[in-house]
Enzyme design. Sequence first.
Site, PDB file in Angstrom:
ATOM      1  N   ALA A  35       0.827  -1.211   0.000  1.00  0.00           N
ATOM      2  CA  ALA A  35       0.000   0.000   0.000  1.00  0.00           C
ATOM      3  C   ALA A  35       0.864   1.265   0.000  1.00  0.00           C
ATOM      4  O   ALA A  35       0.578   2.223  -0.724  1.00  0.00           O
ATOM      5  CB  ALA A  35      -0.910  -0.004   1.223  1.00  0.00           C
ATOM      6  N   ASN A  38       2.487   1.909  -3.300  1.00  0.00           N
ATOM      7  CA  ASN A  38       1.470   2.362  -4.264  1.00  0.00           C
ATOM      8  C   ASN A  38       1.257   3.876  -4.136  1.00  0.00           C
ATOM      9  O   ASN A  38       1.194   4.599  -5.137  1.00  0.00           O
ATOM     10  CB  ASN A  38       0.118   1.675  -4.021  1.00  0.00           C
ATOM     11  CG  ASN A  38       0.145   0.194  -4.322  1.00  0.00           C
ATOM     12  OD1 ASN A  38       1.036  -0.291  -5.004  1.00  0.00           O
ATOM     13  ND2 ASN A  38      -0.833  -0.536  -3.793  1.00  0.00           N
ATOM     14  N   ASP A 258      -5.400   3.335  -2.374  1.00  0.00           N
ATOM     15  CA  ASP A 258      -4.055   3.938  -2.333  1.00  0.00           C
ATOM     16  C   ASP A 258      -3.951   5.051  -3.372  1.00  0.00           C
ATOM     17  O   ASP A 258      -3.360   6.101  -3.117  1.00  0.00           O
ATOM     18  CB  ASP A 258      -2.978   2.880  -2.605  1.00  0.00           C
ATOM     19  CG  ASP A 258      -3.054   1.726  -1.609  1.00  0.00           C
ATOM     20  OD1 ASP A 258      -3.464   1.964  -0.455  1.00  0.00           O
ATOM     21  OD2 ASP A 258      -2.722   0.591  -1.999  1.00  0.00           O
TER      22      ASP A 258
HETATM   23  P1  ATP Z   1      -8.875  -0.597  -1.184  1.00  0.00           P
HETATM   24  O1  ATP Z   1      -8.119  -0.360   0.093  1.00  0.00           O
HETATM   25  O2  ATP Z   1      -9.349  -1.998  -1.355  1.00  0.00           O
HETATM   26  O3  ATP Z   1      -8.181  -0.085  -2.402  1.00  0.00           O
HETATM   27  P2  ATP Z   1     -10.820   1.293  -0.073  1.00  0.00           P
HETATM   28  O4  ATP Z   1     -11.965   0.719   0.686  1.00  0.00           O
HETATM   29  O5  ATP Z   1      -9.736   1.980   0.680  1.00  0.00           O
HETATM   30  O6  ATP Z   1     -10.221   0.218  -1.081  1.00  0.00           O
HETATM   31  P3  ATP Z   1     -12.647   2.298  -2.089  1.00  0.00           P
HETATM   32  O7  ATP Z   1     -13.694   3.117  -1.439  1.00  0.00           O
HETATM   33  O8  ATP Z   1     -12.997   0.956  -2.591  1.00  0.00           O
HETATM   34  O9  ATP Z   1     -11.355   2.316  -1.127  1.00  0.00           O
HETATM   35  O10 ATP Z   1     -12.046   3.090  -3.322  1.00  0.00           O
HETATM   36  C1  ATP Z   1     -11.253   4.249  -3.140  1.00  0.00           C
HETATM   37  C2  ATP Z   1     -11.700   5.329  -4.076  1.00  0.00           C
HETATM   38  O11 ATP Z   1     -11.474   4.912  -5.436  1.00  0.00           O
HETATM   39  C3  ATP Z   1     -13.156   5.686  -3.973  1.00  0.00           C
HETATM   40  O12 ATP Z   1     -13.404   6.606  -2.928  1.00  0.00           O
HETATM   41  C4  ATP Z   1     -13.407   6.259  -5.372  1.00  0.00           C
HETATM   42  O13 ATP Z   1     -12.904   7.573  -5.427  1.00  0.00           O
HETATM   43  C5  ATP Z   1     -12.540   5.362  -6.255  1.00  0.00           C
HETATM   44  N1  ATP Z   1     -13.309   4.201  -6.727  1.00  0.00           N
HETATM   45  C6  ATP Z   1     -13.296   2.950  -6.218  1.00  0.00           C
HETATM   46  N2  ATP Z   1     -14.135   2.134  -6.901  1.00  0.00           N
HETATM   47  C7  ATP Z   1     -14.686   2.885  -7.887  1.00  0.00           C
HETATM   48  C8  ATP Z   1     -15.633   2.646  -8.935  1.00  0.00           C
HETATM   49  N3  ATP Z   1     -16.219   1.451  -9.111  1.00  0.00           N
HETATM   50  N4  ATP Z   1     -15.962   3.676  -9.753  1.00  0.00           N
HETATM   51  C9  ATP Z   1     -15.409   4.893  -9.602  1.00  0.00           C
HETATM   52  N5  ATP Z   1     -14.519   5.192  -8.622  1.00  0.00           N
HETATM   53  C10 ATP Z   1     -14.148   4.214  -7.777  1.00  0.00           C
END
Ligand code: ATP
Length: 316
Positions: A35, A38, A258
């Site tokens: 992470a 990244n 990340d």
């Molecule tokens: P991870 O740690 O598994 O990468 P996380 O839970 O920290 O995920 P998410 O909320 O899944 O983070 O994704 C981070 C950001 O990436 C979101 O707030 C959004 O801005 C963008 N994002 C993630 N998935 C999508 C999607 N399907 N479409 C558009 N933007 C997305």
Amino acid sequence: MQDVITIGESMVVFTPVSSPMMRYAETFSKNVGGAETNVAIGLARLGHNVGWVSKLGKDEFGTYILNTVRGEGVDVSQVNRDPDFPTGLYFKEIRHADDIRVSYYRNGSAASNLQTDDIDQAYIKNAKYLHVTGITPALSESAYHTVIQMMKLARKHEVKVVFDPNLRRKLWSEQKARTVLTEMVALSDIVLPGIEEADFLFDEKDPEQVADQFLANGCETVIIKLGEKGAFFKTENESGYIEGFPVPQVIDPVGAGDGFVAGFLSGVLDQLPLSDAVKRANAVGAMQTQVKGDYEGLPDQEALHQFMFQQDNIDV
Ligand code: ATP
């Protein structure tokens, strides 16, 4: 002087190629996974000065990781090589986009043996931001003490502390995770949890309600990642939802969080208003979902501006 320094473990990640299941696969692809790297790579691609603090084995895999991260423009002068412990590994089975299974081989790795004495304190003190995650304290007692000490050092020297909880349930018990991650929230200026991590920490699924819990626990800015919906941010003075950017189809969701952090910090370093920094974060997160791999989809400045410009014009 670095804009951002990040501390944490990177590993070699192997992904089965000839079959999605490890038990049948005969060939694997090899890449760098972590992470913190990244985030570092995302920031370097967007033109910022960023340094990575870590430990790697004095082995071939360690050299491979170092060369890769250095090649992305990240300062790796503070990465120590340890002849007594190996570089960590993990395997990522992508059975479906929503069924990704990770197996770690990182117990006793060089980075899990991270000690406070391994780190040059002057390097941390001179940065603008220190980025840490909730993965490092789960690696070992010494890694836990080291990351907490560095957060305290940063605060003492007015280096802003940025914290992504990055909950990894496989690495520790729920109770220990909750205690330590809450301790880290209190030592942070900016916290960027996913909504599920926020719920895990404070037993509250509503972004607005749970944001208040983070602020009450000591940080000054909280940004809650909401997947495709975008994000919710809150400080003492302002708050708001910032919509995500639509994507045709998620190719690989790993690393979106990340990328989001890298995009946000890039916006803050470029002195954008908070809501615009969150918008940039959403763009980088969305772009990262469009490419297979943990960091390959992270854009440079030109690609980011093109993506945001196109999307804004579609909205009009
Ligand atoms: P991870 O740690 O598994 O990468 P996380 O839970 O920290 O995920 P998410 O909320 O899944 O983070 O994704 C981070 C950001 O990436 C979101 O707030 C959004 O801005 C963008 N994002 C993630 N998935 C999508 C999607 N399907 N479409 C558009 N933007 C997305």
